[in-house]
Design an enzyme around this catalytic site. Structure first.
Site, mmCIF file in Angstrom:
data_model
loop_
_atom_site.group_PDB
_atom_site.id
_atom_site.type_symbol
_atom_site.label_atom_id
_atom_site.label_comp_id
_atom_site.label_asym_id
_atom_site.label_seq_id
_atom_site.Cartn_x
_atom_site.Cartn_y
_atom_site.Cartn_z
ATOM 1 N NE ARG A 34 37.812 25.024 18.619
ATOM 2 C CZ ARG A 34 38.810 24.451 19.320
ATOM 3 N NH1 ARG A 34 39.533 25.173 20.152
ATOM 4 N NH2 ARG A 34 39.094 23.155 19.160
ATOM 5 C CG ASP A 50 33.702 30.209 8.244
ATOM 6 O OD1 ASP A 50 32.641 30.802 8.507
ATOM 7 O OD2 ASP A 50 33.744 29.079 7.692
ATOM 8 C CE1 TYR A 139 33.191 10.350 7.959
ATOM 9 C CE2 TYR A 139 33.299 12.713 8.266
ATOM 10 C CZ TYR A 139 33.921 11.488 8.219
ATOM 11 O OH TYR A 139 35.280 11.379 8.424
ATOM 12 C CE LYS A 143 35.370 12.962 5.279
ATOM 13 N NZ LYS A 143 36.373 14.047 5.215
HETATM 14 C C1 VAH Z 1 34.182 9.291 12.452
HETATM 15 N N1 VAH Z 1 36.491 9.286 13.235
HETATM 16 O O1 VAH Z 1 33.957 8.468 13.311
HETATM 17 C C2 VAH Z 1 35.637 9.575 12.085
HETATM 18 C C3 VAH Z 1 36.067 8.694 10.926
HETATM 19 C C4 VAH Z 1 36.181 6.355 10.089
HETATM 20 C C5 VAH Z 1 35.734 7.231 11.183
HETATM 21 O O2 VAH Z 1 35.536 9.113 9.731
HETATM 22 O O3 VAH Z 1 33.291 9.880 11.895
#
Ligand code: VAH
Length: 314
Positions: A34, A50, A139, A143
Site C-alpha cells: 500500500r 505485492d 510464524y 522463520k
Molecule cells: C512478534 N515482534 O512478536 C515480532 C517478533 C520476536 C518477536 O518476531 O511476532
C-alpha cells in the site's frame, strides 16, 4: 541501490530512513503493498509491490538496477496464528520470490528471522546460536524454513544471504501490528495517554528485546561485514536485554510515578511467548561481525517516553 520490501512496517519504516541517511535518498527504493503520505513514500523512490508477485518484484529490481534486496514484508506471530495458511503463502511466497530475484540478479540479500524461530524444547536461558529449533507457531515455522532456505541459496547458488534473529523490537515511529512482543511498545503509548496499561502477557514472562536504533545498526553492520569472517549467515542471534512486564512497568514508573499496570492475559499470545526463549546468547554475532548495542531498559524507556511525548502530544 537497495530495494526494501515491507517499507511501511515497524522495522521497514525506520530502516528506510536509516538507509537513506547512510547511502543517499535515491539509493533506497521503498516498496510496500500500500502507499502512504509519509517520509517513506515522499523522501525517496517508492513503488507499490505485492511480494507474492514475482514478476512485479523482478521488474522493480531491474528498473532500479538494484544490488541489494532487504526483505522485511511478513505477517508477525500473533497475526500469523489467526490466519496460518495466509501467513505461509505471504511469509514463504514472499521469501522465495525474494531469493529467486536475488539469485537471478546477483543481489546481496537480507531478511530477519526471530527468537520465534525457537520452540518449547529449545534451552530457554542463554539460548545458543546453534541449537534445537522446533517452533510451534506458523510464524516460527516460517522463520526456521526461511533460515534454512536462505542458507541453501548461499551454499547452492552463492547468493550473499545474511540475517539476524530479532528479539522484540521497541520503537515509536510506526506501531507494530500482530506481534507477541508488542506489549512492550503499547505500554509506552498507553502510559502517556491514560497513565495505565493492561498487559496481555502475565507477570514473569521474560523475552529478549531491543530498541529499534540498535536493530537498524545491526542490519547495516551485518550487511557491511567482511564475508570472510562470517561462519554463520542465517540467522545470527541478536539481543540487547531481557525483561518481563513488571520490570518495564517499574522503569516507566520512575518517569511517570502514577503509572499503573494490570493484567488480562491473552492465552494465544501467552502460549506463543511461553514457547520462546527467556534470553538468547548473541556471542556469535559479536565475534563474527562486531554486533553491539547502546540501549538498555533504562535508556530505552527514557528515550521512548521523551520521543513519544512529542508525537502523541503534537
Ligand atoms: C512478534 N515482534 O512478536 C515480532 C517478533 C520476536 C518477536 O518476531 O511476532
Amino acid at each position: 541501490k537497495i530495494v526494501v520490501t515491507g517499507a511501511l512496517g515497524q522495522i521497514g519504516s525506520e530502516l528506510i530512513t536509516k538507509l537513506r541517511k547512510e547511502y543517499g535518498a535515491d539509493s533506497v527504493i521503498a516498496t510496500d503493498i500500500r502507499t502512504s503520505d509519509n517520509e517513506v513514500v515522499n523522501g525517496g523512490p517508492f513503488e507499490l509491490l505485492d511480494v507474492t508477485n514475482a514478476e512485479e518484484m523482478n521488474a522493480i529490481v531491474k528498473k532500479y538496477n538494484a544490488d541489494t534486496l532487504m526483505h522485511m514484508a511478513a505477517l508477525l506471530s500473533a497475526r500469523a496464528e489467526q490466519t496460518p495458511q495466509l501467513a505461509w503463502n505471504l511469509n514463504m511466497g514472499g521469501l522465495v520470490n525474494g531469493l529467486e530475484v536475488a539469485r537471478e540478479h546477483n543481489l546481496q540479500f537480507f531478511t530477519p528471522s526471530s527468537i520465534g524461530a525457537f520452540g518449547p524444547e529449545t534451552p530457554k536461558a542463554d539460548t545458543p546460536q546453534d541449537t534445537l529449533q522446533r517452533p510451534t507457531t506458523m510464524y516460527g515455522i516460517n522463520k526456521v524454513a526461511g533460515e534454512l532456505l536462505c542458507d541453501y541459496y548461499y551454499s547452492r547458488f552463492g547468493v550473499d544471504t545474511r540475517g539476524v534473529r530479532f528479539p522484540g523490537l521497541v520503537s515509536y515511529v510506526t506501531p507494530p501490528g500482530g506481534g507477541t512482543t508488542d506489549y512492550a511498545v503499547e505500554i509506552f503509548y498507553e502510559a502517556l495517554k491514560g497513565g495505565r496499561y493492561t498487559s496481555f502477557l502475565k507477570e514473569g514472562t521474560y523475552m529478549d528485546m531491543m530498541y529499534m536504533p540498535d536493530a537498524l545498526q545491526a542490519i547495516v553492520d551485518l550487511m557491511e561485514a567482511d564475508p570472510a569472517k562470517l561462519i554463520h549467515r542465517n540467522a545470527f542471534n541478536v539481543t540487547a536485554m531481557s525483561f518481563e512486564p513488571e520490570q518495564i512497568a517499574a522503569e516507566i514508573k520512575k518517569h511517570l510515578p502514577f503509572f499503573e499496570m494490570d493484567y488480562n492475559v491473552d492465552p494465544v499470545r501467552q502460549a506463543i511467548a511461553d514457547s520462546w526463549p527467556n534470553s538468547i546468547d548473541a556471542s556469535a554475532a559479536r565475534a563474527e561481525w562486531g554486533f553491539k548495542t547502546s540501549h538498555d531498559l533504562s535508556s530505552m524507556t527514557e528515550d521512548m517516553l521523551k520521543k513519544l511525548k512529542t508525537t502523541i502530544m503534537s
